[in-house]
Design a protein around this motif. Structure first.
Motif, PDB file in Angstrom:
ATOM      1  N   SER A 109       0.847  -1.185   0.000  1.00 49.72           N
ATOM      2  CA  SER A 109       0.000   0.000   0.000  1.00 49.72           C
ATOM      3  C   SER A 109       0.880   1.231   0.000  1.00 49.72           C
ATOM      4  CB  SER A 109      -0.921   0.018   1.235  1.00 49.72           C
ATOM      5  OG  SER A 109      -0.138   0.085   2.416  1.00 49.72           O
ATOM      6  N   GLY A 192     -12.890  -1.648   8.248  1.00 51.89           N
ATOM      7  CA  GLY A 192     -11.544  -1.101   8.127  1.00 51.89           C
ATOM      8  C   GLY A 192     -11.210  -0.209   9.298  1.00 51.89           C
ATOM      9  N   ARG A 198      -9.427   6.655   5.615  1.00 54.71           N
ATOM     10  CA  ARG A 198     -10.458   5.703   5.214  1.00 54.71           C
ATOM     11  C   ARG A 198     -11.787   6.365   4.841  1.00 54.71           C
ATOM     12  NH1 ARG A 198      -9.205   0.152   5.575  1.00 54.71           N
ATOM     13  NH2 ARG A 198     -11.197   0.043   4.498  1.00 54.71           N
ATOM     14  N   LEU A 263     -16.655   1.309   0.538  1.00 56.50           N
ATOM     15  CA  LEU A 263     -15.233   1.586   0.738  1.00 56.50           C
ATOM     16  C   LEU A 263     -15.013   3.030   0.317  1.00 56.50           C
ATOM     17  CD1 LEU A 263     -12.317   0.433   1.289  1.00 56.50           C
ATOM     18  CD2 LEU A 263     -12.182   0.037  -1.173  1.00 56.50           C
ATOM     19  N   SER A 265     -12.291   5.098   0.996  1.00 54.04           N
ATOM     20  CA  SER A 265     -10.907   5.500   1.272  1.00 54.04           C
ATOM     21  C   SER A 265     -10.352   6.541   0.306  1.00 54.04           C
ATOM     22  CB  SER A 265      -9.997   4.267   1.221  1.00 54.04           C
ATOM     23  OG  SER A 265     -10.364   3.326   2.179  1.00 54.04           O
ATOM     24  N   GLU A 268      -6.277   3.140  -1.900  1.00 55.17           N
ATOM     25  CA  GLU A 268      -6.171   1.704  -1.611  1.00 55.17           C
ATOM     26  C   GLU A 268      -5.420   1.042  -2.750  1.00 55.17           C
ATOM     27  OE1 GLU A 268      -7.112  -0.004   1.011  1.00 55.17           O
ATOM     28  OE2 GLU A 268      -8.549   1.284   2.050  1.00 55.17           O
ATOM     29  N   ALA A 271      -7.709  -3.548  -1.678  1.00 58.92           N
ATOM     30  CA  ALA A 271      -8.407  -3.443  -0.398  1.00 58.92           C
ATOM     31  C   ALA A 271      -9.044  -4.771   0.008  1.00 58.92           C
ATOM     32  CB  ALA A 271      -9.475  -2.364  -0.473  1.00 58.92           C
ATOM     33  N   VAL A 292      -7.981   0.401  -6.860  1.00 56.97           N
ATOM     34  CA  VAL A 292      -9.355  -0.101  -6.749  1.00 56.97           C
ATOM     35  C   VAL A 292      -9.989  -0.365  -8.118  1.00 56.97           C
ATOM     36  CG1 VAL A 292     -11.690   0.400  -5.929  1.00 56.97           C
ATOM     37  CG2 VAL A 292      -9.727   0.854  -4.458  1.00 56.97           C
TER      38      VAL A 292
END
Length: 359
Positions: A109, A192, A198, A263, A265, A268, A271, A292
């Motif tokens: 990451s 998460g 996030r 999600l 974020s 990512e 993820a 993603v």
């Protein structure tokens, strides 16, 4: 033929990288490789590297002489050292300064830093990738980033999270929804750490707009982190339909019972939430960031990061359209079948080790 010996180095160990090392250790041991895992002691409690057949050496996530010395001693006699993450790679490079052992780095990451720490992080990234014989990036964007930082050899090395236990019993779903208070209302799930990157503030903004729905969807968030207090105060002050569930061992079962997963974020790579949602056939709304889009393909609704209106609208449309949810569920399962298996991931890593040993 001499038995190959590798040392796997973890720093703080995100859930994704720790699960990968556990899977990698078990797979390598099964193939006759001797594996030592160096990581903070608490990670062995959580991921049981010893149970995977690896030798475990507790090494704190610090760069002081004592910690680096412990890591250096563990690496003596290794054929390949494999560090996971930027911090682990920098410490591994320090430990190997006087040893002629090839270093492999998997970049899982992109670490997050603000202000002056951002420049320090850039320097750490450069040191990490330049010390590595091979850098494996889990997304194309990370491979490009490693090359920009000066990596000699950067390759795509997608890591697939170990498959979750499938939860097919509708009774399990009903029990989970009843526990959360979502028997007669839609359930929106997010999983998460409660950290700023996030996007939980954006999720709460979206939840405020759902107060006008009938029935009002319940948003359930699994995870812990430094933002918990601030988020809980917002939920109470604004009377938002959101529950912070903390750490849950049954996160997979709760996710499987959801109508939609979110999600939100800022960034990512691959993820774990996205992977698990698609495997379970749970429709996903995710931010179009980092790796993603590459991970999910056409099997999720993608929205810009930080755009609460777009996030709220995408979830609302899905909740109102059972046909679209069913189509996304099927597309998600198909997309998940295109990801590398654990065996394929282990085979790729082992081929890199063999290549470096032949050099």
């Amino acid at each position: 033929m001499t038995q190959l010996r590798t040392v796997q180095v973890l720093g703080g160990g995100s859930a994704g990288s720790s699960a990968h090392v556990r899977s990698l250790a078990a797979g390598l041991v099964a193939r006759g490789v001797r594996v030592t895992v160096c990581a903070p002691a608490e990670l062995d409690h959580d991921y049981d590297f010893l149970g995977a057949g690896a030798h475990f050496v507790p090494v704190p996530r610090r760069s002081d002489p004592l910690s680096v010395g412990a890591l250096r001693a563990a690496c003596v006699g290794a054929d390949v050292v494999h560090a996971h993450g930027v911090h682990a790679a920098v410490r591994a490079a320090m430990a190997l300064a006087s040893q002629h052992v090839p270093l492999v780095v998997t970049w899982h990451s992109r670490p997050h830093a603000e202000g002056a720490r951002r420049q320090l992080l850039r320097l750490m990234e450069r040191k990490a990738v330049r010390a590595a014989a091979v850098v494996l990036g889990t997304s194309s964007e990370l491979v490009d980033r490693a090359r920009r930082r000066g990596a000699r050899d950067a390759r795509l090395g997608p890591v697939t999270s170990p498959a979750p236990r499938q939860v097919d019993d509708l009774g399990d779903h009903g029990k989970a929804r009843a526990e959360l208070g979502a028997v007669d209302r839609p359930l929106v799930m997010s999983v998460g750490p409660l950290e700023p990157y996030r996007g939980h503030d954006t999720l709460l903004d979206a939840a405020r707009s759902w107060l006008g729905h009938d029935p009002v969807p319940l948003v359930a968030v699994v995870g812990e982190g430094r933002q918990r207090g601030a988020l809980q105060r917002r939920i109470e002050t604004e009377e938002l339909p959101v529950r912070l569930l903390g750490h849950r061992e049954d996160a997979g079962s709760l996710l499987a019972a959801a109508d939609v997963a979110v999600l939100a974020s800022r960034w990512e790579a691959r993820a774990p939430l996205a992977q698990e949602a698609l495997r379970l056939g749970v429709p996903l709304v995710a931010t179009a960031v980092g790796g993603v889009p590459e991970l999910v393909g056409e099997a999720a609704e993608l929205v810009p990061y930080g755009d609460a209106v777009a996030l709220a609208s995408a979830v609302s449309r899905l909740l109102a359209d059972p046909g679209r949810r069913a189509a996304l569920a099927e597309a998600g399962r198909r997309q998940a079948r295109t990801w590398p298996t654990e065996d394929e991931t282990i085979a790729q890593v082992l081929s890199v080790y063999d290549e470096l040993c032949e050099r």
